[in-house]
Design an enzyme around this catalytic site. Structure first.
Site, PDB file in Angstrom:
ATOM      1  N   GLN A  14       0.871  -1.178   0.000  1.00  0.00           N
ATOM      2  CA  GLN A  14       0.000   0.000   0.000  1.00  0.00           C
ATOM      3  C   GLN A  14       0.903   1.221   0.000  1.00  0.00           C
ATOM      4  O   GLN A  14       1.439   1.622   1.024  1.00  0.00           O
ATOM      5  CB  GLN A  14      -0.932  -0.015   1.217  1.00  0.00           C
ATOM      6  CG  GLN A  14      -1.937   1.133   1.228  1.00  0.00           C
ATOM      7  CD  GLN A  14      -1.506   2.272   2.142  1.00  0.00           C
ATOM      8  OE1 GLN A  14      -1.450   2.115   3.360  1.00  0.00           O
ATOM      9  NE2 GLN A  14      -1.191   3.430   1.557  1.00  0.00           N
ATOM     10  N   ASP A  22      -0.978  10.127  -4.033  1.00  0.00           N
ATOM     11  CA  ASP A  22       0.145  10.221  -3.099  1.00  0.00           C
ATOM     12  C   ASP A  22       1.190  11.218  -3.626  1.00  0.00           C
ATOM     13  O   ASP A  22       1.698  11.058  -4.733  1.00  0.00           O
ATOM     14  CB  ASP A  22       0.771   8.838  -2.937  1.00  0.00           C
ATOM     15  CG  ASP A  22       1.837   8.770  -1.864  1.00  0.00           C
ATOM     16  OD1 ASP A  22       2.289   9.823  -1.386  1.00  0.00           O
ATOM     17  OD2 ASP A  22       2.227   7.645  -1.506  1.00  0.00           O
ATOM     18  N   GLY A  25      -4.855   9.350  -0.737  1.00  0.00           N
ATOM     19  CA  GLY A  25      -3.466   9.755  -0.645  1.00  0.00           C
ATOM     20  C   GLY A  25      -2.536   8.733  -0.037  1.00  0.00           C
ATOM     21  O   GLY A  25      -2.790   7.523  -0.063  1.00  0.00           O
ATOM     22  N   HIS A  26      -1.450   9.240   0.541  1.00  0.00           N
ATOM     23  CA  HIS A  26      -0.339   8.422   1.035  1.00  0.00           C
ATOM     24  C   HIS A  26      -0.778   7.436   2.126  1.00  0.00           C
ATOM     25  O   HIS A  26      -0.488   6.248   2.054  1.00  0.00           O
ATOM     26  CB  HIS A  26       0.739   9.373   1.569  1.00  0.00           C
ATOM     27  CG  HIS A  26       2.006   8.709   2.001  1.00  0.00           C
ATOM     28  ND1 HIS A  26       2.891   8.126   1.122  1.00  0.00           N
ATOM     29  CD2 HIS A  26       2.556   8.545   3.241  1.00  0.00           C
ATOM     30  CE1 HIS A  26       3.928   7.644   1.783  1.00  0.00           C
ATOM     31  NE2 HIS A  26       3.746   7.875   3.072  1.00  0.00           N
ATOM     32  N   PHE A  27      -1.452   7.934   3.137  1.00  0.00           N
ATOM     33  CA  PHE A  27      -1.952   7.077   4.218  1.00  0.00           C
ATOM     34  C   PHE A  27      -3.381   6.658   3.893  1.00  0.00           C
ATOM     35  O   PHE A  27      -4.352   7.093   4.508  1.00  0.00           O
ATOM     36  CB  PHE A  27      -1.872   7.805   5.564  1.00  0.00           C
ATOM     37  CG  PHE A  27      -0.470   7.899   6.111  1.00  0.00           C
ATOM     38  CD1 PHE A  27       0.168   6.785   6.618  1.00  0.00           C
ATOM     39  CD2 PHE A  27       0.222   9.101   6.101  1.00  0.00           C
ATOM     40  CE1 PHE A  27       1.464   6.857   7.129  1.00  0.00           C
ATOM     41  CE2 PHE A  27       1.515   9.196   6.595  1.00  0.00           C
ATOM     42  CZ  PHE A  27       2.139   8.067   7.122  1.00  0.00           C
TER      43      PHE A  27
END
Length: 321
Positions: free
Chosen positions: A159, A271, A297-299
């Protein structure tokens, strides 16, 4: 006589129902206890390592490897979504979360060393077959484990866990490449911006569909750790050592081609750190990989945790037995 027999029969049925209900409740409680998240510390190579754990100990193991600047805290909602069927373990690396954070003079903050510590932690736990969930820093840690012990890895869930040059967004050229070339005070000052609250919030909020859905607990918890005395030196050491990861990418790709682990790529496509192209690149070496690009996004767990958990469960059900 008949009345007495009926009374006895009814009483027996009532006792049986009560016993059955009690047995069912006991079973439910036992299952709930097995899947409940518990919190532990253990000594690994002289360091206190904190970890979260849940699920039946005899179930297939899933090891969750966190990113920067987070810790096992990033998995706080994912763990209970998997733990009814899987033995889920999420350690904090040294210098992160609730684990010990010795100074760089006492612990070499390199990705080789982080992988050593996690490897020894898993040995200590007796976990010798497992799937890995890798995110951000979890990727260089996880791929080191995989290339050291290919026989142990049952599946890989990435992920936003990058392993390809294509995944290195312009962020890297702006902040890290100059620092890797020359960690002088000017370039250090630039990467120190990544330790600020604004930078931490950016990782949690940029690219998300609805930033208002992201709990401030997420980035404020991470920021509190970043602001501990001496933490800046720890993170600067890891920023600098990250330069040793891209040269290992070809070895990781060879591992994927030769060992053919089941791979699930679930990626927040917005991201700012690891670009969507990094997700798609996995298909070059693992054409059978499942690829899911999420509008986040990233998280990604913060916004699409429930969907990611469903994807993981379906993926593991097909590939891990």
């Amino acid at each position: 006589m008949i009345r007495r027999w009926l009374q006895t029969a009814v009483l027996s049925m009532g006792l049986a129902v009560t016993a059955g209900a009690a047995s069912s409740q006991t079973k439910d409680v036992t299952m709930a206890d097995a899947s409940r998240v518990t919190y532990h510390t253990t000594q690994v190579d002289g360091l206190k390592i904190f970890y979260r754990e849940a699920g039946p100990r005899d179930a297939p193991a899933v090891v969750l490897l966190h990113g920067f600047p987070s810790s096992s805290h990033m998995f706080r909602e994912l763990i209970p979504r998997l733990s009814d069927k899987y033995h889920v373990v999420a350690p904090d690396y040294p210098g992160f979360g609730y684990s010990d954070a010795p100074s760089p003079e006492r612990y070499a903050y390199t990705f080789d060393h982080l992988a050593d510590t996690v490897d020894h932690f898993l040995d200590q736990k007796g976990i010798t077959k497992y799937s890995i969930y890798i995110q951000d820093y979890g990727s260089p840690v996880g791929f080191r484990l995989a290339t050291r012990h290919p026989e142990r890895i049952q599946a890989i869930i990435t992920q936003n866990g990058n392993a390809y040059e294509e995944g290195l967004s312009p962020f890297w050229a702006e902040f890290l490449y100059p620092y890797w070339k020359d960690p002088d005070p000017t370039n250090e000052a630039k990467v120190r911006q990544l330790l600020t609250l604004d930078a931490t919030k950016l990782q949690y909020l940029q690219g998300f569909r609805t930033p208002e859905h992201i709990s401030p607990d997420s980035y404020l918890f991470d920021q509190a750790a970043l602001e501990r005395p001496g933490e800046d030196k720890i993170q600067l050491a890891l920023f600098y050592d990250y330069r040793n990861n891209p040269p290992l990418y070809p070895a990781w790709h060879k591992y994927l081609r030769e060992n053919k682990p089941a791979v699930l790529v679930v990626w927040g496509k917005n991201d700012p750190v690891f670009a969507q192209a990094g997700a798609e690149a996995f298909l070059k070496d693992t054409p059978s990989a499942e690829l899911h690009l999420l509008d986040t996004g990233h998280f990604a767990l913060e916004e699409d945790g429930a969907e990611i958990a469903q994807l993981i469960r379906a993926f593991l059900a097909k590939n891990v037995h």
